[in-house]
Design a protein around this motif. Structure first.
Motif, PDB file in Angstrom:
ATOM      1  N   GLN A  33       0.812  -1.210   0.000  1.00  0.00           N
ATOM      2  CA  GLN A  33       0.000   0.000   0.000  1.00  0.00           C
ATOM      3  C   GLN A  33       0.851   1.269   0.000  1.00  0.00           C
ATOM      4  O   GLN A  33       0.399   2.323  -0.415  1.00  0.00           O
ATOM      5  N   GLY A  36       3.115   0.522  -3.963  1.00  0.00           N
ATOM      6  CA  GLY A  36       2.375   0.005  -5.114  1.00  0.00           C
ATOM      7  C   GLY A  36       3.004  -1.184  -5.804  1.00  0.00           C
ATOM      8  O   GLY A  36       2.477  -1.690  -6.789  1.00  0.00           O
ATOM      9  N   ASP A  63      -0.909   3.820 -12.147  1.00  0.00           N
ATOM     10  CA  ASP A  63      -1.966   3.437 -11.204  1.00  0.00           C
ATOM     11  C   ASP A  63      -2.218   4.564 -10.196  1.00  0.00           C
ATOM     12  O   ASP A  63      -3.358   4.946  -9.954  1.00  0.00           O
ATOM     13  N   SER A  65      -2.323   4.858  -7.043  1.00  0.00           N
ATOM     14  CA  SER A  65      -3.103   4.668  -5.826  1.00  0.00           C
ATOM     15  C   SER A  65      -2.268   4.452  -4.570  1.00  0.00           C
ATOM     16  O   SER A  65      -2.793   4.549  -3.458  1.00  0.00           O
ATOM     17  N   GLN A  70      -0.054   9.590  -3.256  1.00  0.00           N
ATOM     18  CA  GLN A  70      -0.995  10.439  -2.535  1.00  0.00           C
ATOM     19  C   GLN A  70      -0.235  11.522  -1.775  1.00  0.00           C
ATOM     20  O   GLN A  70      -0.642  12.670  -1.749  1.00  0.00           O
TER      21      GLN A  70
END
Length: 79
Positions: A33, A36, A63, A65, A70
């Motif tokens: 997480q 990735g 991707d 994510s 972030q």
């Protein structure tokens, strides 16, 4: 502002060779997480050729994510 890579792990910037941000966790799958990457990619990263690393970087950036991206998005936002 130019970064020298010395804070790559804590900030998740692009100056680092590795996508790792020191947040190593998986939930219900084989994907970290924090960065990735798959568990196999994480454990074999030091053995990858530059071409293999570039391929992984391309996939995880697309991707977007992972926590790494972030954090970058938050840091890159104008205040």
């Amino acid at each position: 502002m130019t970064q020298d890579g010395s804070h790559s792990l804590s900030t998740g910037d692009d100056a680092s060779d590795s996508p790792c941000i020191g947040v190593c966790t998986t939930l219900y799958d084989e994907i970290c997480q924090g960065c990735g990457r798959t568990l196999s990619e994480v454990s074999n990263w030091v053995f990858f050729s530059q071409e293999e690393k570039d391929s992984v970087w391309q996939r995880i950036r697309a991707d977007g994510s992972a926590m790494r991206f972030q954090r970058q998005a938050k840091e890159d936002k104008p205040v």
